[in-house]
Design a protein around this motif. Structure first.
Motif, PDB file in Angstrom:
ATOM      1  N   SER A 382       0.817  -1.217   0.000  1.00  0.00           N
ATOM      2  CA  SER A 382       0.000   0.000   0.000  1.00  0.00           C
ATOM      3  C   SER A 382       0.849   1.266   0.000  1.00  0.00           C
ATOM      4  N   VAL A 383       2.036   1.237   0.620  1.00  0.00           N
ATOM      5  CA  VAL A 383       2.875   2.431   0.688  1.00  0.00           C
ATOM      6  C   VAL A 383       3.297   2.871  -0.711  1.00  0.00           C
ATOM      7  N   TYR A 384       3.345   1.923  -1.612  1.00  0.00           N
ATOM      8  CA  TYR A 384       3.774   2.198  -2.985  1.00  0.00           C
ATOM      9  C   TYR A 384       2.754   3.051  -3.739  1.00  0.00           C
ATOM     10  N   LYS A 385       1.514   3.142  -3.184  1.00  0.00           N
ATOM     11  CA  LYS A 385       0.437   3.851  -3.887  1.00  0.00           C
ATOM     12  C   LYS A 385       0.052   5.172  -3.226  1.00  0.00           C
ATOM     13  N   ARG A 386       0.883   5.691  -2.306  1.00  0.00           N
ATOM     14  CA  ARG A 386       0.608   6.990  -1.717  1.00  0.00           C
ATOM     15  C   ARG A 386       0.767   8.091  -2.759  1.00  0.00           C
ATOM     16  N   PRO A 387      -0.115   9.121  -2.771  1.00  0.00           N
ATOM     17  CA  PRO A 387      -0.089  10.161  -3.813  1.00  0.00           C
ATOM     18  C   PRO A 387       1.287  10.772  -4.037  1.00  0.00           C
ATOM     19  N   TYR A 389       4.292   9.585  -3.303  1.00  0.00           N
ATOM     20  CA  TYR A 389       5.228   8.608  -3.830  1.00  0.00           C
ATOM     21  C   TYR A 389       4.916   8.269  -5.288  1.00  0.00           C
ATOM     22  N   TYR A 515      -1.196  12.702 -10.047  1.00  0.00           N
ATOM     23  CA  TYR A 515      -1.200  12.989  -8.614  1.00  0.00           C
ATOM     24  C   TYR A 515      -2.594  12.810  -8.017  1.00  0.00           C
ATOM     25  N   PRO A 519      -3.338   7.234  -7.399  1.00  0.00           N
ATOM     26  CA  PRO A 519      -3.425   6.414  -6.185  1.00  0.00           C
ATOM     27  C   PRO A 519      -4.625   5.472  -6.164  1.00  0.00           C
ATOM     28  N   LYS A 520      -5.686   5.811  -6.905  1.00  0.00           N
ATOM     29  CA  LYS A 520      -6.872   4.944  -6.967  1.00  0.00           C
ATOM     30  C   LYS A 520      -6.846   4.011  -8.181  1.00  0.00           C
ATOM     31  N   ARG A 523      -3.314   0.114  -9.768  1.00  0.00           N
ATOM     32  CA  ARG A 523      -3.505  -1.056  -8.904  1.00  0.00           C
ATOM     33  C   ARG A 523      -3.507  -2.310  -9.753  1.00  0.00           C
TER      34      ARG A 523
END
Length: 527
Positions: A382-387, A389, A515, A519-520, A523
């Motif tokens: 999940s950390v890989y998908k923070r806005p 990052y 940006y 993040p959504k 995936r």
């Protein structure tokens, strides 16, 4: 035969309808309003059947219209001073020969053949003969009105225009008959999707003859081309009984379908094969390292280990572009009379290079390698998908792919500027700068575009299969837009400035969209 024809239509239509329903389900805005029981919805099936019928009609007529317009009649208009009839017949003759062995229909390992012959155990001879007969009928029916239209506009007599569709079908029939006889003699199963190097060389040679010779005032004489087209008709007619009576179609189907459709998950197996082939090109040198940290460290390792996939191909393309520029400069020095034409082309045909840069762009290969060998694993965290990052890694990757694509684009831009200078120059020196900068900006646009749609539409499944319907749609629209630009004739200065401004704005908008939305959307797909 009637029952087989009905089953053939039913099978193809069912497969096509299900494909349409699946594609509708992949469109983000549309899938929200579609019912969960999509394949059981009666009104959607009716809609999909209507689309399927339109698709079939378009394949029969629209495809043939675009083929003759863009591949035959359109190029004829570029050869000023050459007889229209001769050029039209010359180009069509070369393309007919290519289509004869590269588009046979009967030797195409399609899924409907697998379903009908292997799973449903239908009579292979009857199924293939009926399907091939229908495809030949589509060739004649689809080509007839447009051969009359474009042929007569090109100066070809009406009687010959009316016979050309039968000539095209005749050559296809004769090549299929020859291939069937070759199977009887040597047992080799022909697969039109697996052409060997000699066939690809033949395609390249015939395309060069089709479009290159008329530029130098050379072509197959109209009388000889006419005689060949007329000869194809009786030869094709003589071959029909042999094709109909051939008894070993089931054996051909087994050999044809063995590699590509032996199992229902053929696409998954192809993807795994592609993944395995890609992994062979990845460097296993454990000494490869980086002094950077964080995402910069991750990205640099990825680029260094995938250099063969990313940079080697770009280097080869750059070498070819440089060679073509040197060749063009040599031709201009040997034939000074061509300089005015070259100068005019450079000053008005910059939009044409949008399609060339689209074709040589490495964006899709870059994103495919990213997913298969990097993001496929990292997207599980999940950390890989923070806005923050997501945007940071997007910018790092964008810089890398921009560098890869910019090298051949820069060579093309410099080459165009040199050709412009050698061919007589321009009264506005800024044109030299615009040629270089705009070609680089076009390559930067494609870099941004493909990386952005990868982040916003992430089309790959957990099993690394390409499933994104919207992604494919955007890809097709991009192709159509670039192809349309080839038809434009716009001053270099105007188009170049528009390109530069558009590319900069597109890059800014892409970063904002990534940006806000990535993040959504970035995936793993379930399938």
């Amino acid at each position: 035969m009637k029952k087989t024809l009905f089953l053939t239509f039913s099978l193809k239509n069912t497969y096509r309808v299900n494909s349409i329903l699946y594609s509708l389900k992949q469109i983000p805005l549309v899938k929200r309003i579609l019912p969960e029981t999509l394949y059981g919805a009666g009104w959607l099936k009716i809609l999909a059947n209507v689309i399927s019928v339109i698709w079939e009609v378009a394949a029969v007529f629209l495809g043939k219209c675009l083929y003759l317009l863009l591949m035959v009649f359109g190029p004829c208009l570029l050869y000023d001073g050459q007889p229209g009839e001769g050029v039209f017949l010359h180009i069509l003759l070369c393309l007919t020969i290519i289509g004869g062995f590269a588009n046979t229909t009967i030797f195409n390992p399609t899924k409907d053949k697998y379903y009908a012959v292997v799973l449903m155990r239908m009579d292979a001879r009857e199924y293939l003969v009926v399907g091939y007969g229908y495809s030949i009928l589509k060739v004649i029916t689809g080509f007839l009105p447009f051969c009359l239209l474009f042929g007569m506009l090109g100066g070809v007599p009406a009687w010959l225009c009316a016979l050309l569709p039968f000539s095209i079908a005749g050559f296809k029939l004769s090549y299929v008959a020859y291939t069937l006889r070759d199977y009887k003699r040597q047992g080799n199963v022909y697969n039109e999707n697996k052409l060997d190097k000699f066939q690809w060389l033949g395609i390249g040679l015939l395309l060069g003859l089709a479009y290159g010779l008329p530029a130098f005032g050379l072509m197959v004489p109209a009388g000889i081309a006419t005689a060949l087209f007329l000869l194809f008709i009786p030869i094709g007619a003589v071959c029909i009984p042999g094709i109909y009576r051939f008894q070993e179609y089931r054996e051909i189907c087994r050999g044809l379908l063995a590699d590509t459709m032996f199992q229902m998950d053929a696409s998954a197996r192809n993807t795994l094969a592609l993944k395995a082939a890609t992994e062979k090109k990845i460097s296993a040198d454990v000494s490869i390292t980086s002094r950077k940290s964080g995402f910069e460290y991750l990205n640099e390792l990825f680029i260094l280990r995938h250099r063969k996939i990313l940079w080697r191909t770009a280097e080869k393309i750059s070498f070819v572009c440089a060679a073509l520029v040197c060749g063009a400069l040599l031709v201009l020095s040997l034939k000074p009379e061509l300089k005015p034409l070259a100068n005019k082309l450079v000053m008005t045909c910059l939009p044409y290079f949008a399609f060339i840069l689209y074709a040589i762009n490495r964006g899709t290969n870059f994103t495919q390698a990213l997913f298969m060998n990097c993001d496929h694993s990292l997207l599980t965290y999940s950390v890989y998908k923070r806005p923050g990052y997501v945007l940071k890694l997007f910018r790092i990757r964008l810089w890398e792919i921009m560098k890869i694509n910019a090298v051949p684009a820069f060579i093309i831009g410099v080459g165009l500027a040199l050709i412009l200078f050698v061919s007589g120059g321009t009264e506005q020196p800024v044109n030299y700068v615009v040629l270089v900068v705009s070609t680089v900006c076009m390559s930067l646009f494609f870099s941004v575009h493909y990386l952005m749609i990868y982040y916003l539409l992430q089309p790959y499944t957990v099993g690394t299969e390409l499933k994104g319907g919207t992604y494919r749609l955007v890809y097709i629209v991009t192709y159509i837009a670039c192809y349309y630009l080839m038809q434009l004739r716009m001053p270099t200065l105007l188009f170049g400035i528009m390109t530069i401004v558009f590319s900069v704005l597109y890059g800014i908008i892409a970063c904002i969209l990534v940006y806000k939305l990535a993040p959504k959307t970035f995936r793993l797909r379930a399938g």
